[in-house]
Design a protein around this motif. Sequence first.
Motif, PDB file in Angstrom:
ATOM      1  N   TYR A  71     -27.015   4.416   8.527  1.00 36.59           N
ATOM      2  CA  TYR A  71     -26.396   3.448   9.513  1.00 36.59           C
ATOM      3  C   TYR A  71     -26.893   2.014   8.942  1.00 36.59           C
ATOM      4  O   TYR A  71     -26.204   0.833   9.459  1.00 36.59           O
ATOM      5  CB  TYR A  71     -27.136   3.548  10.897  1.00 36.59           C
ATOM      6  CG  TYR A  71     -26.909   4.918  11.534  1.00 36.59           C
ATOM      7  CD1 TYR A  71     -25.881   5.735  11.465  1.00 36.59           C
ATOM      8  CD2 TYR A  71     -27.726   5.394  12.431  1.00 36.59           C
ATOM      9  CE1 TYR A  71     -25.572   6.714  11.924  1.00 36.59           C
ATOM     10  CE2 TYR A  71     -27.552   6.720  13.176  1.00 36.59           C
ATOM     11  CZ  TYR A  71     -26.489   7.235  12.660  1.00 36.59           C
ATOM     12  OH  TYR A  71     -26.093   8.305  13.249  1.00 36.59           O
ATOM     13  N   SER A  74     -24.380   0.971   6.330  1.00 39.80           N
ATOM     14  CA  SER A  74     -22.865   0.776   6.438  1.00 39.80           C
ATOM     15  C   SER A  74     -22.500   0.768   7.789  1.00 39.80           C
ATOM     16  O   SER A  74     -21.465   0.298   8.155  1.00 39.80           O
ATOM     17  CB  SER A  74     -22.124   2.007   5.875  1.00 39.80           C
ATOM     18  OG  SER A  74     -22.402   1.923   4.390  1.00 39.80           O
ATOM     19  N   PHE A  75     -23.490   1.386   8.845  1.00 39.34           N
ATOM     20  CA  PHE A  75     -22.871   1.439  10.131  1.00 39.34           C
ATOM     21  C   PHE A  75     -24.039   0.977  11.182  1.00 39.34           C
ATOM     22  O   PHE A  75     -24.279   1.774  12.010  1.00 39.34           O
ATOM     23  CB  PHE A  75     -22.460   2.924  10.507  1.00 39.34           C
ATOM     24  CG  PHE A  75     -21.215   3.494   9.515  1.00 39.34           C
ATOM     25  CD1 PHE A  75     -20.002   3.027   9.987  1.00 39.34           C
ATOM     26  CD2 PHE A  75     -21.628   4.470   8.583  1.00 39.34           C
ATOM     27  CE1 PHE A  75     -18.859   3.499   9.046  1.00 39.34           C
ATOM     28  CE2 PHE A  75     -20.771   4.820   7.794  1.00 39.34           C
ATOM     29  CZ  PHE A  75     -19.315   4.434   7.909  1.00 39.34           C
ATOM     30  N   LEU A  78     -24.014   1.966  14.794  1.00 42.48           N
ATOM     31  CA  LEU A  78     -24.427   3.385  15.454  1.00 42.48           C
ATOM     32  C   LEU A  78     -26.166   3.149  15.730  1.00 42.48           C
ATOM     33  O   LEU A  78     -26.462   3.903  16.586  1.00 42.48           O
ATOM     34  CB  LEU A  78     -24.053   4.335  14.361  1.00 42.48           C
ATOM     35  CG  LEU A  78     -22.511   4.443  14.237  1.00 42.48           C
ATOM     36  CD1 LEU A  78     -22.202   5.701  13.264  1.00 42.48           C
ATOM     37  CD2 LEU A  78     -21.899   4.795  15.642  1.00 42.48           C
ATOM     38  N   PRO A 310     -19.911  12.755   9.918  1.00 43.03           N
ATOM     39  CA  PRO A 310     -19.259  11.469   9.836  1.00 43.03           C
ATOM     40  C   PRO A 310     -19.894  10.240  10.182  1.00 43.03           C
ATOM     41  O   PRO A 310     -20.826  10.313  11.073  1.00 43.03           O
ATOM     42  CB  PRO A 310     -18.313  11.882  10.867  1.00 43.03           C
ATOM     43  CG  PRO A 310     -18.166  13.348  10.868  1.00 43.03           C
ATOM     44  CD  PRO A 310     -19.258  13.797  10.708  1.00 43.03           C
ATOM     45  N   ASN A 311     -19.886   9.157   9.478  1.00 42.01           N
ATOM     46  CA  ASN A 311     -20.457   7.958   9.730  1.00 42.01           C
ATOM     47  C   ASN A 311     -21.908   7.884   9.661  1.00 42.01           C
ATOM     48  O   ASN A 311     -22.498   7.231  10.261  1.00 42.01           O
ATOM     49  CB  ASN A 311     -19.945   7.564  11.158  1.00 42.01           C
ATOM     50  CG  ASN A 311     -18.402   7.347  11.178  1.00 42.01           C
ATOM     51  OD1 ASN A 311     -17.749   6.937  10.344  1.00 42.01           O
ATOM     52  ND2 ASN A 311     -17.953   8.125  12.344  1.00 42.01           N
ATOM     53  N   ASP A 314     -23.053   9.979  13.343  1.00 37.63           N
ATOM     54  CA  ASP A 314     -22.248   9.629  14.520  1.00 37.63           C
ATOM     55  C   ASP A 314     -23.234   9.367  15.726  1.00 37.63           C
ATOM     56  O   ASP A 314     -22.965   9.726  16.811  1.00 37.63           O
ATOM     57  CB  ASP A 314     -21.347  10.558  14.735  1.00 37.63           C
ATOM     58  CG  ASP A 314     -19.925  10.507  14.320  1.00 37.63           C
ATOM     59  OD1 ASP A 314     -19.527   9.496  13.860  1.00 37.63           O
ATOM     60  OD2 ASP A 314     -19.263  11.569  14.112  1.00 37.63           O
ATOM     61  N   LYS A 339     -22.576   7.584  21.015  1.00 44.47           N
ATOM     62  CA  LYS A 339     -21.258   7.192  20.460  1.00 44.47           C
ATOM     63  C   LYS A 339     -20.216   8.039  21.184  1.00 44.47           C
ATOM     64  O   LYS A 339     -19.257   7.523  21.413  1.00 44.47           O
ATOM     65  CB  LYS A 339     -21.393   6.644  19.166  1.00 44.47           C
ATOM     66  CG  LYS A 339     -20.243   5.710  18.527  1.00 44.47           C
ATOM     67  CD  LYS A 339     -20.181   4.450  19.171  1.00 44.47           C
ATOM     68  CE  LYS A 339     -19.185   3.535  18.375  1.00 44.47           C
ATOM     69  NZ  LYS A 339     -18.941   2.206  18.982  1.00 44.47           N
TER      70      LYS A 339
END
Length: 355
Positions: A71, A74-75, A78, A310-311, A314, A339
């Motif tokens: 996170y 990149s994310f 989230l 994923p991600n 998640d 999420k």
Amino acid sequence: MDPSADNSNFSLQSNRSSRRDFLKYAAMGLATAAAPRLVFCGETKPSTTDGMPVPVDGAHSFIVLPDTQVYAMSFPELFHAQTEWIVKNRKRYNIQFVLHAGDVVQHNNHPQWKLARAAMSRLDGNVPYAICLGNHDLGPKGSTKNRDSYFGNHFPLDFWKKQPTFGGVYDREPQKPDNSFHLFSTGDDRWLVLALEFAPRDDVLRWAGEVVAAYPNHQAILLTHAYLNKDGKRYDHTKKGQTAPPHHYPCFKSEAGCNDGQMMWEKLVSKHPNFAMVFCGHVCTAARLGSTGQNGNQVNQFLVDYQNHPNGGDSWLRLCQLADASPSQKIQSTDYAPKLGKRGAADNTNFCIDL
């Protein structure tokens, strides 16, 4: 009774004493092998409200945040989704504390720590928390070539001192927040959290043991990054075939006093009658292990990590609800992804234990 015996299925028979009474007698030196145990109650699948776990009546809760490294890299949305959900639902679940299991960032650089600080800052003034450092939080670019971290730059000691739950830091490094302890309550129960560095040094364990001994009437939780492997067994550098063991990392191949899960169990956790739980991350899965300490107390050890989902996970987190229920206290543990609006269904992600 073998003090090192493991009970990974949590099928131990509980006596009817409360852990609170056990802690009282243990502090007086009267603890025996008849101490109360944490017992796995089997998978539970309560109905949900708005897709979320149902609040347990009268419960107090705490949250476990698994590795957020992807996170921060990149994310970040989230990461924010996790802490925003905690704040929005702190009254609904009576959330008292948050435990971050380490690998806060991926590359131990200022941009990622800045993103992590922004996400965690949603909790400031709302829900107190503790953070332990993972391997990616240490060394140049998260390489663990040494124990240097920018953690203290973005979560400085002055910040921690403002938290009402903050207890102190490792006595040999009084200006660094890398090893700390925290105190919080859930109803009449008092908790001590030890947030220890990745593969803690011997002297850090010495300090941690002194802290636990100083709070004999608090139930102790060890928060450290690498403790259980994905098979639900403690890391043990004397055994082969383990995934990402602490002794594999660069600065610990030659560093004296690097401790893996089994060593932490032997040197710290198993020795104290008030240890109740261990939480860790590091390898992607959910796992658990029950072990009997030297004083007959049952210690439940949990691995919570979703970074390979994923991600980068998640937004999965763990909600632990504690409530008094005759004849013992219960903990309802549910993994939930804000999420996705989903909760865990497997027995490693949705279960109940008696305390």
